[in-house]
Write a protein that holds these residues in place. Structure first.
Motif, PDB file in Angstrom:
ATOM      1  N   LEU A   1       7.191 -42.263  33.036  1.00  0.00           N
ATOM      2  CA  LEU A   1       6.024 -42.769  32.298  1.00  0.00           C
ATOM      3  C   LEU A   1       4.879 -43.115  33.249  1.00  0.00           C
ATOM      4  CD1 LEU A   1       5.227 -43.040  29.368  1.00  0.00           C
ATOM      5  CD2 LEU A   1       5.862 -45.438  29.429  1.00  0.00           C
ATOM      6  N   GLN A   2       4.839 -42.429  34.381  1.00  0.00           N
ATOM      7  CA  GLN A   2       3.751 -42.560  35.340  1.00  0.00           C
ATOM      8  C   GLN A   2       3.062 -41.203  35.452  1.00  0.00           C
ATOM      9  OE1 GLN A   2       3.057 -45.640  36.661  1.00  0.00           O
ATOM     10  NE2 GLN A   2       4.728 -46.259  35.310  1.00  0.00           N
ATOM     11  N   PRO A   3       1.757 -41.180  35.654  1.00  0.00           N
ATOM     12  CA  PRO A   3       1.035 -39.915  35.749  1.00  0.00           C
ATOM     13  C   PRO A   3       1.646 -38.994  36.797  1.00  0.00           C
ATOM     14  CG  PRO A   3      -0.503 -41.748  35.645  1.00  0.00           C
ATOM     15  CD  PRO A   3       0.872 -42.345  35.809  1.00  0.00           C
ATOM     16  N   ALA A   4       1.840 -37.747  36.387  1.00  0.00           N
ATOM     17  CA  ALA A   4       2.412 -36.735  37.278  1.00  0.00           C
ATOM     18  C   ALA A   4       1.527 -35.488  37.211  1.00  0.00           C
ATOM     19  CB  ALA A   4       3.845 -36.425  36.868  1.00  0.00           C
ATOM     20  N   GLN A   5       2.022 -34.359  37.680  1.00  0.00           N
ATOM     21  CA  GLN A   5       1.230 -33.137  37.642  1.00  0.00           C
ATOM     22  C   GLN A   5       0.870 -32.774  36.209  1.00  0.00           C
ATOM     23  OE1 GLN A   5       3.269 -30.010  39.708  1.00  0.00           O
ATOM     24  NE2 GLN A   5       2.637 -30.749  41.723  1.00  0.00           N
ATOM     25  N   LEU A   6      -0.154 -31.952  36.072  1.00  0.00           N
ATOM     26  CA  LEU A   6      -0.603 -31.555  34.748  1.00  0.00           C
ATOM     27  C   LEU A   6       0.391 -30.588  34.091  1.00  0.00           C
ATOM     28  CD1 LEU A   6      -4.447 -30.937  35.143  1.00  0.00           C
ATOM     29  CD2 LEU A   6      -3.202 -33.066  34.807  1.00  0.00           C
ATOM     30  N   THR A   7       0.425 -30.639  32.779  1.00  0.00           N
ATOM     31  CA  THR A   7       1.105 -29.638  31.968  1.00  0.00           C
ATOM     32  C   THR A   7       0.096 -29.240  30.894  1.00  0.00           C
ATOM     33  OG1 THR A   7       3.066 -29.176  30.626  1.00  0.00           O
ATOM     34  CG2 THR A   7       2.170 -31.408  30.491  1.00  0.00           C
TER      35      THR A   7
ATOM     36  N   GLY B   1      -0.055 -24.391  36.343  1.00  0.00           N
ATOM     37  CA  GLY B   1       0.948 -23.379  36.683  1.00  0.00           C
ATOM     38  C   GLY B   1       1.057 -22.301  35.618  1.00  0.00           C
ATOM     39  N   ARG B   2       2.294 -21.985  35.230  1.00  0.00           N
ATOM     40  CA  ARG B   2       2.563 -20.935  34.239  1.00  0.00           C
ATOM     41  C   ARG B   2       2.797 -21.523  32.852  1.00  0.00           C
ATOM     42  NH1 ARG B   2       6.616 -18.142  33.966  1.00  0.00           N
ATOM     43  NH2 ARG B   2       5.596 -16.249  33.200  1.00  0.00           N
ATOM     44  N   ALA B   3       2.298 -22.734  32.618  1.00  0.00           N
ATOM     45  CA  ALA B   3       2.611 -23.414  31.361  1.00  0.00           C
ATOM     46  C   ALA B   3       2.272 -22.553  30.140  1.00  0.00           C
ATOM     47  CB  ALA B   3       1.871 -24.753  31.282  1.00  0.00           C
ATOM     48  N   ALA B   4       1.067 -22.008  30.096  1.00  0.00           N
ATOM     49  CA  ALA B   4       0.659 -21.207  28.933  1.00  0.00           C
ATOM     50  C   ALA B   4       1.538 -19.970  28.785  1.00  0.00           C
ATOM     51  CB  ALA B   4      -0.810 -20.818  29.051  1.00  0.00           C
ATOM     52  N   ASP B   5       1.815 -19.308  29.895  1.00  0.00           N
ATOM     53  CA  ASP B   5       2.680 -18.124  29.835  1.00  0.00           C
ATOM     54  C   ASP B   5       4.098 -18.493  29.416  1.00  0.00           C
ATOM     55  OD1 ASP B   5       0.629 -16.468  30.623  1.00  0.00           O
ATOM     56  OD2 ASP B   5       1.126 -16.621  32.760  1.00  0.00           O
ATOM     57  N   GLN B   6       4.566 -19.635  29.887  1.00  0.00           N
ATOM     58  CA  GLN B   6       5.913 -20.086  29.485  1.00  0.00           C
ATOM     59  C   GLN B   6       5.987 -20.294  27.976  1.00  0.00           C
ATOM     60  OE1 GLN B   6       6.749 -23.613  31.759  1.00  0.00           O
ATOM     61  NE2 GLN B   6       7.581 -22.474  33.492  1.00  0.00           N
ATOM     62  N   VAL B   7       4.931 -20.849  27.400  1.00  0.00           N
ATOM     63  CA  VAL B   7       4.916 -21.057  25.952  1.00  0.00           C
ATOM     64  C   VAL B   7       5.018 -19.720  25.238  1.00  0.00           C
ATOM     65  CG1 VAL B   7       3.544 -21.832  23.979  1.00  0.00           C
ATOM     66  CG2 VAL B   7       3.620 -23.216  26.064  1.00  0.00           C
ATOM     67  N   THR B   8       4.187 -18.765  25.644  1.00  0.00           N
ATOM     68  CA  THR B   8       4.188 -17.449  25.000  1.00  0.00           C
ATOM     69  C   THR B   8       5.552 -16.783  25.113  1.00  0.00           C
ATOM     70  OG1 THR B   8       1.821 -17.146  25.438  1.00  0.00           O
ATOM     71  CG2 THR B   8       3.132 -15.158  25.025  1.00  0.00           C
ATOM     72  N   GLU B   9       6.117 -16.808  26.290  1.00  0.00           N
ATOM     73  CA  GLU B   9       7.417 -16.165  26.510  1.00  0.00           C
ATOM     74  C   GLU B   9       8.516 -16.842  25.700  1.00  0.00           C
ATOM     75  OE1 GLU B   9       6.062 -15.138  31.090  1.00  0.00           O
ATOM     76  OE2 GLU B   9       7.616 -16.644  30.710  1.00  0.00           O
ATOM     77  N   PHE B  10       8.496 -18.158  25.685  1.00  0.00           N
ATOM     78  CA  PHE B  10       9.505 -18.917  24.950  1.00  0.00           C
ATOM     79  C   PHE B  10       9.442 -18.609  23.459  1.00  0.00           C
ATOM     80  CE2 PHE B  10      10.260 -23.060  22.677  1.00  0.00           C
ATOM     81  CZ  PHE B  10      11.644 -23.023  22.744  1.00  0.00           C
ATOM     82  N   LEU B  11       8.244 -18.614  22.909  1.00  0.00           N
ATOM     83  CA  LEU B  11       8.104 -18.349  21.479  1.00  0.00           C
ATOM     84  C   LEU B  11       8.551 -16.928  21.139  1.00  0.00           C
ATOM     85  CD1 LEU B  11       4.668 -20.047  20.657  1.00  0.00           C
ATOM     86  CD2 LEU B  11       6.970 -21.008  20.433  1.00  0.00           C
ATOM     87  N   GLU B  12       8.144 -15.978  21.954  1.00  0.00           N
ATOM     88  CA  GLU B  12       8.479 -14.584  21.654  1.00  0.00           C
ATOM     89  C   GLU B  12       9.969 -14.295  21.817  1.00  0.00           C
ATOM     90  OE1 GLU B  12       5.965 -12.272  24.168  1.00  0.00           O
ATOM     91  OE2 GLU B  12       4.171 -12.514  22.885  1.00  0.00           O
ATOM     92  N   GLU B  13      10.561 -14.874  22.844  1.00  0.00           N
ATOM     93  CA  GLU B  13      11.949 -14.535  23.164  1.00  0.00           C
ATOM     94  C   GLU B  13      12.976 -15.385  22.420  1.00  0.00           C
ATOM     95  OE1 GLU B  13      12.226 -14.859  27.394  1.00  0.00           O
ATOM     96  OE2 GLU B  13      10.612 -13.390  27.751  1.00  0.00           O
TER      97      GLU B  13
END
Length: 489
Positions: free
Chosen positions: A164-170, A454-466
């Protein structure tokens, strides 16, 4: 008369305990699934299926007897059955007697060769199956809603948190996939529990089928009876061995999957409550909705809080299921009965109620990008330190000197934030230091939040499709028929 001498009308419908699961939360469909009407009409259907199977396998049972029973499946005199149970102290025999009075021709063959668990346990298995059939589309609807949300916001940067402390962006969409994946696991667990359900069938008093051997004197026919009754009741398989009851391990597996679903609901809704506190994401809020009786400005996350409350109860029910199974001595004891009536119904009703609310929430989540951006801007300057160092090194700077400069400036900026409550002025300090003049023109591009996800947006697309789209295809017909969920309370 009440304990304080007050005259009380106990006949009033509001003078008796009513479960909030039936008066406030659960759907009519799930309430019916655990109703007396469903239970006792299913008992009668089972007696009919038993008679049909016994007739097919050679017992002297007539079509007229079966038709007489079929004509009275739903015509249950509950008052008469209750009166009989007060006399017999046995719920099954009370209903046998009442059914027999309505079906005098069929009376001699009702419940023939069966034990109480023939109707009790087999009905429970039907109710479990039907309950899972109601819940699975609700889980799929939540998955569908969160799929749309994840896709819509897959590229919107947001501040990540660990501890619950600020970390890298997602990204907002990537965070939503974390909730979504939990529900994919829940759908799989519930579907497996549904697919693994079998029928107790016609097993007799201690599971040996001895009573049916007396009727048929033929082991092959007794085995065929077991299978035929199951198929007539909508099951392809029976449990190969039972005591008087099907093993209560079955209830453990089902309630386990429901309790696990509860943990997913609680986790997601707890996160939504945290995000609502940060004013980044809010659940739907009607124009006339009141958040607080004393503070008119409040927009409390009451739907998420309700989900957490129901989910907490749902998770707690798992201990009842495992404890009940663990103390079923030998072929069975009766201390499971009262507990099962509470645990199974409340597990399904709680899951149903929580999913209804969650479906409503996920239909209309509200995202506030400007608030999210502001929070990023407060923290990103500190996170940009490594990028600034690399940019200076490319311009010929000394890494160690640059590191020390940034360390001093970031601590000064941190003091402004923590000690004086001011905004983070780290970048203003960098721009004001001549040491960083070689990279001043690059600072804005170095602070573009999208370069930190990072690859957050691509990870979303891949996860949804696969993973997600193939699952939703299973439910495409039922999801097409579904209407938006509105909550009355």
């Amino acid at each position: 008369m009440g304990s304080n001498g007050e005259d009380i009308d106990y006949s009033s419908p509001y003078a008796n305990y009513r479960s909030p699961l039936s008066t406030r939360y659960a759907s009519k469909e799930m309430q019916y699934n655990f109703s007396d009407q469903k239970k006792f009409s299913t008992w009668r259907k089972l007696w009919i299926n038993l008679a049909k199977a016994e007739k097919e396998l050679g017992l002297d049972i007539t079509d007229a007897q079966i038709k007489e029973m079929e004509a009275n499946v739903h015509n249950i005199n509950f008052d008469e059955a209750a009166a009989e149970e007060r006399l017999t102290r046995h719920d099954v025999m009370a209903h046998v007697h009442v059914f027999a009075k309505q079906c005098p021709t069929a009376a001699p063959i009702i419940h023939l060769g069966a034990t109480s668990c023939f109707v009790g346990d087999n009905t429970d298995l039907i109710v479990l199956k039907d309950g899972l059939d109601l819940l699975l589309p609700r889980v799929a609807a939540v998955i569908r809603n969160m799929t749309h949300f994840s896709e819509q916001y897959k590229s919107l940067p947001t501040l990540g948190f660990t501890h619950l402390q600020p970390a890298q962006l997602t990204t907002v969409g990537k965070r939503a996939t974390l909730w979504l994946y939990d529900f994919l696991m829940d759908e799989r667990a519930l579907r497996r529990a549904r697919e693994d359900l079998r029928f107790r069938g016609a097993k007799g008093t201690t599971g040996t089928q001895a009573s049916f051997m007396q009727l048929f004197e033929d082991g092959a026919k007794v085995r065929a009876l077991d299978q035929l009754v199951a198929k007539l009741s909508g099951f392809q398989k029976t449990y190969p061995v039972t005591g008087q009851t099907y093993t209560r391990k079955v209830d453990v597996e089902v309630v386990s999957s429901l309790s696990s679903l509860g943990s997913s609901i609680h986790k997601m809704c707890s996160d939504l409550r945290l995000l609502a506190n940060m004013k980044e994401i809010e659940e739907p809020f009607e124009k006339s909705q009141i958040g607080s009786s004393a503070m008119p400005y409040k927009r409390n996350p009451m739907r998420s809080e309700r989900c957490c409350a129901l989910a907490r109860h749902l998770m707690a029910l798992f201990s009842n299921a495992v404890n009940t199974h663990s103390v079923q001595w030998l072929e069975r004891t009766l201390d499971d009965s009262a507990n099962k009536r509470l645990t199974l119904s409340e597990a399904f009703l709680s899951a149903d109620a929580a999913l209804l609310v969650l479906e409503n929430i996920t239909q209309g989540l509200v995202v506030y990008p400007k608030v999210i951006e502001r929070r990023i801007n407060q923290e990103l300057p500190f996170m940009s330190a490594e990028n600034l160092i690399m940019a200076m090194v490319k311009k010929g700077g000394d890494r160690q000197v640059c590191h020390e400069k940034i360390r001093v400036l970031s601590q000064e900026a941190g003091a402004q934030v923590k000690q004086f409550g001011k905004d983070n002025d780290f970048l203003d300090r960098v721009r004001g230091d001549s040491y960083f003049s070689p990279i001043l023109s690059e600072i804005d591009s170095l602070l573009d939040p999208s370069t930190y996800t990072g690859r957050a947006a691509d990870q979303v697309t891949e996860f949804l499709e696969e993973e997600v789209f193939p699952l939703l295809e299973r439910y495409q017909d039922v999801l097409k028929q579904e209407n938006p969920v509105t909550l009355n309370i």
